[in-house]
Design an enzyme around this catalytic site. Structure first.
Site, PDB file in Angstrom:
ATOM      1  N   ARG A   1     -21.239  -3.413   1.688  1.00 13.57           N
ATOM      2  CA  ARG A   1     -20.425  -4.383   2.417  1.00 13.57           C
ATOM      3  C   ARG A   1     -20.599  -4.191   3.925  1.00 13.57           C
ATOM      4  O   ARG A   1     -20.649  -5.144   4.677  1.00 13.57           O
ATOM      5  CB  ARG A   1     -18.960  -4.185   2.024  1.00 13.57           C
ATOM      6  CG  ARG A   1     -18.035  -5.236   2.619  1.00 13.57           C
ATOM      7  CD  ARG A   1     -16.684  -5.185   1.989  1.00 13.57           C
ATOM      8  NE  ARG A   1     -15.960  -3.976   2.342  1.00 13.57           N
ATOM      9  CZ  ARG A   1     -14.801  -3.623   1.814  1.00 13.57           C
ATOM     10  NH1 ARG A   1     -14.255  -4.365   0.879  1.00 13.57           N
ATOM     11  NH2 ARG A   1     -14.198  -2.525   2.189  1.00 13.57           N
TER      12      ARG A   1
ATOM     13  N   ARG B   1       0.837  -1.207   0.000  1.00 12.06           N
ATOM     14  CA  ARG B   1       0.000   0.000   0.000  1.00 12.06           C
ATOM     15  C   ARG B   1       0.869   1.253   0.000  1.00 12.06           C
ATOM     16  O   ARG B   1       0.356   2.347  -0.184  1.00 12.06           O
ATOM     17  CB  ARG B   1      -0.860   0.064   1.264  1.00 12.06           C
ATOM     18  CG  ARG B   1      -1.980  -0.933   1.356  1.00 12.06           C
ATOM     19  CD  ARG B   1      -3.294  -0.355   0.926  1.00 12.06           C
ATOM     20  NE  ARG B   1      -4.419  -0.392   1.820  1.00 12.06           N
ATOM     21  CZ  ARG B   1      -5.210  -1.451   2.061  1.00 12.06           C
ATOM     22  NH1 ARG B   1      -4.941  -2.625   1.574  1.00 12.06           N
ATOM     23  NH2 ARG B   1      -6.281  -1.319   2.793  1.00 12.06           N
TER      24      ARG B   1
HETATM   25  P1  AMP Z   1      -8.511  -3.896   3.548  1.00 12.65           P
HETATM   26  O1  AMP Z   1      -9.305  -5.079   4.012  1.00 12.65           O
HETATM   27  O2  AMP Z   1      -7.463  -4.247   2.559  1.00 12.65           O
HETATM   28  O3  AMP Z   1      -9.395  -2.756   3.083  1.00 12.65           O
HETATM   29  O4  AMP Z   1      -7.726  -3.348   4.833  1.00 12.65           O
HETATM   30  C1  AMP Z   1      -8.403  -2.924   5.992  1.00 12.65           C
HETATM   31  C2  AMP Z   1      -7.475  -2.059   6.839  1.00 12.65           C
HETATM   32  O5  AMP Z   1      -6.347  -2.850   7.243  1.00 12.65           O
HETATM   33  C3  AMP Z   1      -6.898  -0.859   6.150  1.00 12.65           C
HETATM   34  O6  AMP Z   1      -7.738   0.278   6.175  1.00 12.65           O
HETATM   35  C4  AMP Z   1      -5.615  -0.637   6.941  1.00 12.65           C
HETATM   36  O7  AMP Z   1      -5.894  -0.037   8.204  1.00 12.65           O
HETATM   37  C5  AMP Z   1      -5.172  -2.068   7.203  1.00 12.65           C
HETATM   38  N1  AMP Z   1      -4.302  -2.584   6.113  1.00 12.65           N
HETATM   39  C6  AMP Z   1      -4.569  -3.614   5.264  1.00 12.65           C
HETATM   40  N2  AMP Z   1      -3.560  -3.829   4.432  1.00 12.65           N
HETATM   41  C7  AMP Z   1      -2.620  -2.891   4.757  1.00 12.65           C
HETATM   42  C8  AMP Z   1      -1.340  -2.566   4.234  1.00 12.65           C
HETATM   43  N3  AMP Z   1      -0.803  -3.235   3.203  1.00 12.65           N
HETATM   44  N4  AMP Z   1      -0.680  -1.539   4.817  1.00 12.65           N
HETATM   45  C9  AMP Z   1      -1.171  -0.863   5.854  1.00 12.65           C
HETATM   46  N5  AMP Z   1      -2.378  -1.090   6.373  1.00 12.65           N
HETATM   47  C10 AMP Z   1      -3.099  -2.103   5.832  1.00 12.65           C
END
Ligand code: AMP
Length: 204
Positions: A145, A106
């Protein structure tokens, strides 16, 4: 999650033997659905940092406790924690034949750390598929969702923050992969099937 069958990645026709892929895109772009489908077709694990982090939070692990606050606020979890999580996961035997990364990297720093880890393993990333989705659809998808999955970070104000973070972090990340010839932007607005076939096309 689908693992390799009979110890061999299933190289679906059209994937051209590519089995180390990352899928990037804004929150609510459909990354999870597409990454899961692609992983199933390739016969490699689907590795989603959001899922791994939510599991860690639920299990109350030290990493989960450190990540929780950032996640609740729609902020990014520190790069070193993400790197730790990804390194553990890609070293598991089922990822030996490949993986589909979802929601990672990210940040530019995460991309550099991932490159370093994969180069130690001698298995570099082969493609980075970027799902392009309009903001209106993102808001609609995350609201839907939230109703279904009860993700607290799908609340409207937190989605707005996650989008802000995405828009800040993603240009340098995309540029990093573009300059390495790995980036494949695709239109993420169509039906699930249409987007899935564009994802497969991006691997050829
Ligand atoms: P997601 O399910 O991918 O939308 O991720 C949910 C939350 O997890 C995000 O809003 C971040 O707080 C954290 N997160 C997930 N992947 C990452 C990543 N690669 N880097 C930093 N935070 C992450």
């Amino acid at each position: 999650m689908t693992g390799p069958r009979d110890g061999h990645a299933v190289h679906e026709e059209g994937s051209a033997g590519v089995s180390q892929v990352a899928i990037l895109g804004p929150p609510g772009a459909g990354k999870g659905t597409q990454a899961r489908r692609l992983a199933g077709r390739l016969g490699v694990p689907h590795i989603a940092t959001g899922v791994l982090l939510r599991q860690a939070v639920e299990a109350g692990t030290p990493l989960g406790l450190q990540a929780r606050h950032s996640m609740d606020a729609g902020e990014l979890v520190p790069d070193r924690l993400v790197d730790e999580l990804v390194q553990q996961r890609i070293r598991r035997p089922d990822a030996e034949l490949g993986f589909v990364l979802d929601g990672v990297p990210r940040t530019l720093r995460q991309a550099e750390l991932l490159d370093a880890a994969l180069s130690t393993l001698g298995r570099p990333l082969q493609r980075v598929v970027l799902l392009d989705v309009r903001q209106a659809q993102i808001v609609e998808r995350t609201a839907r969702r939230r109703a279904l999955a009860h993700r607290p970070d799908d609340r409207a104000d937190i989605v707005a923050n996650r989008l802000r973070v995405y828009h800040d972090e993603s240009p340098p990340l995309a540029q990093y992969y573009r300059s390495r010839g790995l980036l494949r932007p695709i239109d993420g607005m169509g039906t699930l099937d249409k987007v899935a076939s564009s994802v497969l096309e991006a691997l050829t």
